[in-house]
Design a protein around this motif. Structure first.
Motif, PDB file in Angstrom:
ATOM      1  N   ILE A  30     -17.115   8.089  70.527  1.00  0.00           N
ATOM      2  CA  ILE A  30     -17.844   7.456  71.640  1.00  0.00           C
ATOM      3  C   ILE A  30     -16.900   6.839  72.674  1.00  0.00           C
ATOM      4  CG2 ILE A  30     -19.932   6.993  70.276  1.00  0.00           C
ATOM      5  CD1 ILE A  30     -18.938   3.995  70.243  1.00  0.00           C
ATOM      6  N   GLY A  31     -15.618   6.837  72.386  1.00  0.00           N
ATOM      7  CA  GLY A  31     -14.651   6.326  73.367  1.00  0.00           C
ATOM      8  C   GLY A  31     -14.452   4.818  73.266  1.00  0.00           C
ATOM      9  N   GLY A  32     -13.288   4.381  73.714  1.00  0.00           N
ATOM     10  CA  GLY A  32     -12.866   2.992  73.540  1.00  0.00           C
ATOM     11  C   GLY A  32     -13.755   1.959  74.221  1.00  0.00           C
ATOM     12  N   GLU A  33     -14.217   2.255  75.420  1.00  0.00           N
ATOM     13  CA  GLU A  33     -14.977   1.264  76.163  1.00  0.00           C
ATOM     14  C   GLU A  33     -16.307   0.935  75.490  1.00  0.00           C
ATOM     15  OE1 GLU A  33     -15.829   1.510  80.541  1.00  0.00           O
ATOM     16  OE2 GLU A  33     -13.718   2.176  80.446  1.00  0.00           O
ATOM     17  N   ARG A  34     -16.975   2.004  75.038  1.00  0.00           N
ATOM     18  CA  ARG A  34     -18.266   1.782  74.364  1.00  0.00           C
ATOM     19  C   ARG A  34     -18.060   1.072  73.030  1.00  0.00           C
ATOM     20  NH1 ARG A  34     -19.008   6.804  76.352  1.00  0.00           N
ATOM     21  NH2 ARG A  34     -20.283   6.729  78.222  1.00  0.00           N
ATOM     22  N   LEU A  35     -16.999   1.455  72.351  1.00  0.00           N
ATOM     23  CA  LEU A  35     -16.710   0.792  71.083  1.00  0.00           C
ATOM     24  C   LEU A  35     -16.509  -0.704  71.323  1.00  0.00           C
ATOM     25  CD1 LEU A  35     -16.070   0.875  68.051  1.00  0.00           C
ATOM     26  CD2 LEU A  35     -13.671   1.208  68.669  1.00  0.00           C
ATOM     27  N   TYR A  36     -15.779  -1.027  72.363  1.00  0.00           N
ATOM     28  CA  TYR A  36     -15.519  -2.420  72.693  1.00  0.00           C
ATOM     29  C   TYR A  36     -16.835  -3.176  72.908  1.00  0.00           C
ATOM     30  CZ  TYR A  36     -13.265  -6.420  74.868  1.00  0.00           C
ATOM     31  OH  TYR A  36     -12.839  -7.690  75.154  1.00  0.00           O
ATOM     32  N   ALA A  37     -17.745  -2.528  73.620  1.00  0.00           N
ATOM     33  CA  ALA A  37     -19.047  -3.166  73.889  1.00  0.00           C
ATOM     34  C   ALA A  37     -19.833  -3.357  72.590  1.00  0.00           C
ATOM     35  CB  ALA A  37     -19.844  -2.311  74.872  1.00  0.00           C
ATOM     36  N   ILE A  38     -19.828  -2.357  71.739  1.00  0.00           N
ATOM     37  CA  ILE A  38     -20.550  -2.465  70.460  1.00  0.00           C
ATOM     38  C   ILE A  38     -19.964  -3.595  69.624  1.00  0.00           C
ATOM     39  CG2 ILE A  38     -20.957  -1.311  68.228  1.00  0.00           C
ATOM     40  CD1 ILE A  38     -21.361   1.299  69.702  1.00  0.00           C
ATOM     41  N   PHE A  74     -27.887   5.345  71.684  1.00  0.00           N
ATOM     42  CA  PHE A  74     -28.699   5.491  72.893  1.00  0.00           C
ATOM     43  C   PHE A  74     -28.556   4.261  73.794  1.00  0.00           C
ATOM     44  CE2 PHE A  74     -32.995   5.212  74.949  1.00  0.00           C
ATOM     45  CZ  PHE A  74     -32.941   6.398  75.674  1.00  0.00           C
ATOM     46  N   GLU A  75     -28.600   3.087  73.202  1.00  0.00           N
ATOM     47  CA  GLU A  75     -28.467   1.858  73.998  1.00  0.00           C
ATOM     48  C   GLU A  75     -27.072   1.756  74.603  1.00  0.00           C
ATOM     49  OE1 GLU A  75     -31.121   0.271  74.759  1.00  0.00           O
ATOM     50  OE2 GLU A  75     -32.329   1.309  73.239  1.00  0.00           O
ATOM     51  N   PHE A  76     -26.056   2.048  73.799  1.00  0.00           N
ATOM     52  CA  PHE A  76     -24.680   1.873  74.288  1.00  0.00           C
ATOM     53  C   PHE A  76     -24.209   3.044  75.153  1.00  0.00           C
ATOM     54  CE2 PHE A  76     -24.864  -1.563  71.298  1.00  0.00           C
ATOM     55  CZ  PHE A  76     -24.147  -2.557  71.952  1.00  0.00           C
ATOM     56  N   ALA A  77     -25.020   4.107  75.206  1.00  0.00           N
ATOM     57  CA  ALA A  77     -24.747   5.188  76.156  1.00  0.00           C
ATOM     58  C   ALA A  77     -25.449   4.894  77.477  1.00  0.00           C
ATOM     59  CB  ALA A  77     -25.237   6.517  75.581  1.00  0.00           C
ATOM     60  N   GLY A  78     -25.961   3.682  77.620  1.00  0.00           N
ATOM     61  CA  GLY A  78     -26.723   3.351  78.823  1.00  0.00           C
ATOM     62  C   GLY A  78     -28.005   4.156  78.906  1.00  0.00           C
ATOM     63  N   ARG A  79     -28.586   4.469  77.765  1.00  0.00           N
ATOM     64  CA  ARG A  79     -29.833   5.239  77.645  1.00  0.00           C
ATOM     65  C   ARG A  79     -29.701   6.644  78.232  1.00  0.00           C
ATOM     66  NH1 ARG A  79     -35.224   2.464  76.880  1.00  0.00           N
ATOM     67  NH2 ARG A  79     -34.579   1.629  74.882  1.00  0.00           N
ATOM     68  N   ASP A  80     -28.493   7.174  78.202  1.00  0.00           N
ATOM     69  CA  ASP A  80     -28.230   8.524  78.687  1.00  0.00           C
ATOM     70  C   ASP A  80     -28.455   9.501  77.523  1.00  0.00           C
ATOM     71  OD1 ASP A  80     -27.112  10.932  79.421  1.00  0.00           O
ATOM     72  OD2 ASP A  80     -25.267  10.061  80.246  1.00  0.00           O
ATOM     73  N   ASP A 105     -15.781   2.637  59.277  1.00  0.00           N
ATOM     74  CA  ASP A 105     -14.781   3.377  60.055  1.00  0.00           C
ATOM     75  C   ASP A 105     -15.233   3.558  61.500  1.00  0.00           C
ATOM     76  OD1 ASP A 105     -13.103   3.559  57.935  1.00  0.00           O
ATOM     77  OD2 ASP A 105     -13.446   5.690  57.508  1.00  0.00           O
ATOM     78  N   PHE A 106     -16.501   3.891  61.662  1.00  0.00           N
ATOM     79  CA  PHE A 106     -17.026   4.093  63.016  1.00  0.00           C
ATOM     80  C   PHE A 106     -16.903   2.807  63.851  1.00  0.00           C
ATOM     81  CE2 PHE A 106     -20.744   3.583  65.862  1.00  0.00           C
ATOM     82  CZ  PHE A 106     -20.385   4.520  66.819  1.00  0.00           C
ATOM     83  N   LEU A 107     -17.290   1.689  63.249  1.00  0.00           N
ATOM     84  CA  LEU A 107     -17.276   0.432  64.009  1.00  0.00           C
ATOM     85  C   LEU A 107     -15.852  -0.060  64.254  1.00  0.00           C
ATOM     86  CD1 LEU A 107     -20.356  -1.339  62.372  1.00  0.00           C
ATOM     87  CD2 LEU A 107     -20.185  -0.482  64.716  1.00  0.00           C
TER      88      LEU A 107
END
Ligand SMILES: *Cc1c(COP(=O)(O)O)cnc(C)c1O
Length: 495
Positions: A357-365, A332-338, A298-300
């Motif tokens: 985590i929001g759409g953009e980060r999900l897209y990157a993952i 951590f990686e997909f938050a830009g190490r923030d 579900d998360f992915l």
């Protein structure tokens, strides 16, 4: 190489601190300050190496306090307990492979890391001159427990106490654990499910008073659960080795991307594949396979991690997990190490039971990760199909991965080679295997194993049968609230 925390990216510690404490003081997970690089030359050179040499080379990238020879000593000793090649790759057809990670003593992939960790800890302890006894409380959903008990049993200066959910592990898994020999081991059942046991163990780590009491008797608590970096690094090695094996047999040429499909629970195994990719290994897609506890799928697919769901007990118990600890490292990686952002998500999870985590980060993952799941009925059918079609018998956890792998191949028409990661031997789950292929399962464990052997010709090692004649040494059942007391009284009895 230094390590930082997913919850405080200003913290920097050595590899020895990371391994010998397990969890960062802020409750975060240790991650490499930056990812070491694995060059084409190094990968190609591994074609000529055996498994312990490959593993030592990968681990040397993370733990520079030890020399390559010291690490080779660790991996050689660890993998000498395995039956043959520690991580053989089996070709089923075309570009479909299975990576078998269950040739260690306890017949599950946890041995790949837990045979290494105690020796790595000892080597690092010697290096930095730590004299305290390492006290290791472990929460297990089934396989970690036995692998930790076997890994640490008899290792000087360590003690391991394993907590498993009462009634939540298979018969063979329980039997394996409660028969473990050694003076520095103990096994305890906890009322509740795996998450209850894991939460209670995490609380013990956060309890200052308990740490002080332990310190006063010369003990120091260390985490050996899959969040320990000393487990993650040896896991990176088998992805590298799997790639090298495909190179060696000329099924691929360097640079071809290989996909992996991983049966996932705490997200440690699949995270190691991602780490290998970050180090430069040509890894393509990572297919994350879940059972009915499909929180990761579900998360992915949505970017929302939500705990508002029921915990479902399945026939693939090592994947019956709702809180996948190692996912925090991916975040951590997909938050830009923030790390502040990771802290916010973890706070949301604790307080609201979910984070987004929001759409953009999900897209990157999703450029790398694909999430899918299989229900109990679905993967039982797949187990039978794989046996019919390829004559390959797998355990229920691996069957989950096969099912999700087939879904992925159907949906994508992917041409890339794909490796299904096999995490347990069928011998650990004989009853489920028999029922999946349409046979009845005898009540007692030995008969079930004999029947599986007779019907499928899968060889059951003598050591598995011998288990059933061994004396059960542990039968204590506790309430999660009493876990700290149990840990302390075990510590007092050590040495
Ligand atoms: C632990 C385990 C898993 C899950 O691995 P994670 O690293 O926790 O995702 C899957 N299958 C088996 C047999 C296991 O023992």
């Amino acid at each position: 190489m230094k390590f930082t925390s997913t919850r405080n990216n200003e913290l920097l510690v050595s590899g020895s601190t990371a391994v010998l404490t397990g969890l960062a003081p802020d409750g975060g997970l240790y991650v490499p300050q930056s990812f070491p690089e694995l060059s084409r030359k190094e990968v190609e050179a591994m074609v000529e190496m055996d498994y312990p040499e490959r593993a030592a080379l990968v681990m040397a990238k993370f733990f520079d306090e030890l020399t390559y020879d010291e690490l080779l000593n660790v991996t050689t000793r660890a993998y000498s307990t395995f039956d043959g090649d520690p991580a053989p790759e089996v070709k089923l057809e075309g570009g479909l492979y299975v990576l078998e990670l269950w040739h260690g003593k306890t017949h599950a992939f946890k041995d790949m890391a837990l045979s290494v960790l105690p020796l790595l800890m000892t080597a690092l302890k010697n290096k930095v001159g730590q004299s305290e006894t390492c006290l290791i409380p472990v929460a297990t959903s089934g396989d970690t427990g036995k692998a930790a008990l076997e890994g640490f049993s008899g290792v000087d200066g360590t003690g391991v106490i394993v907590f498993y959910p009462d009634g939540g592990v298979s018969n063979a898994q329980r039997k394996q654990m409660v028969t473990t020999l050694g003076d520095n081991v103990k096994v305890v059942a906890v009322k509740g499910n795996f998450d209850d046991a894991q939460t209670a163990v995490k609380k013990a780590f956060g309890d200052k008073e308990l740490q002080e009491k332990l310190g006063a008797i010369g003990c120091k608590m260390t985490g050996a659960n899959s969040i320990n970096l000393g487990r993650l690094a040896p896991q990176v090695a088998y992805y590298v080795s799997a790639y090298v094996d495909l190179l060696a047999s000329e099924q691929i040429t360097y640079g071809d991307e290989v996909d992996f499909c991983v049966p996932t629970g705490n997200f440690g195994n699949i995270l190691a594949a991602y780490y290998a990719k970050l180090m430069g290994l040509p890894v393509g897609r990572l297919v994350c396979a879940s059972n009915d506890n499909n929180v990761l799928a579900d998360f992915l697919n949505s970017g929302v991690y939500s705990l508002s769901r029921d915990f479902i007990k399945t026939t693939s118990p090592s994947m019956d997990i709702l809180i996948s600890s190692n996912l925090e490292r991916l975040l951590f990686e997909f938050a830009g190490r923030d790390s502040a952002l990771v802290c916010e998500w973890m706070k949301d999870l604790k307080e609201k039971g979910s984070y987004d985590i929001g759409g953009e980060r999900l897209y990157a993952i999703r450029e790398t990760f694909v999430g899918g799941y299989a229900t109990q009925e679905e993967y039982a059918d797949t187990l039978a199909d794989v046996f019919d079609e390829y004559g390959y018998l797998c355990d229920p956890h691996t069957a989950v991965a096969f099912d999700v792998c087939m879904q992925y191949l159907d949906e994508t028409d992917s041409e890339a080679p794909i490796v299904v990661v096999s995490t347990a031997s069928p011998v650990k789950f004989a009853s489920t295997v028999l029922e999946s292929i349409g046979l009845s399962a005898p009540e007692d464990g030995v008969s079930a194993l004999k029947k599986m052997e007779a019907e499928t010709a899968f060889p059951v090692p003598a050591s598995v049968y011998e288990l059933f004649d061994m004396e059960e040494r542990f039968n204590e059942v506790i309430d999660p609230a009493n876990l700290n007391e149990t840990v302390f009284s075990f510590a007092k009895g050590l040495k």
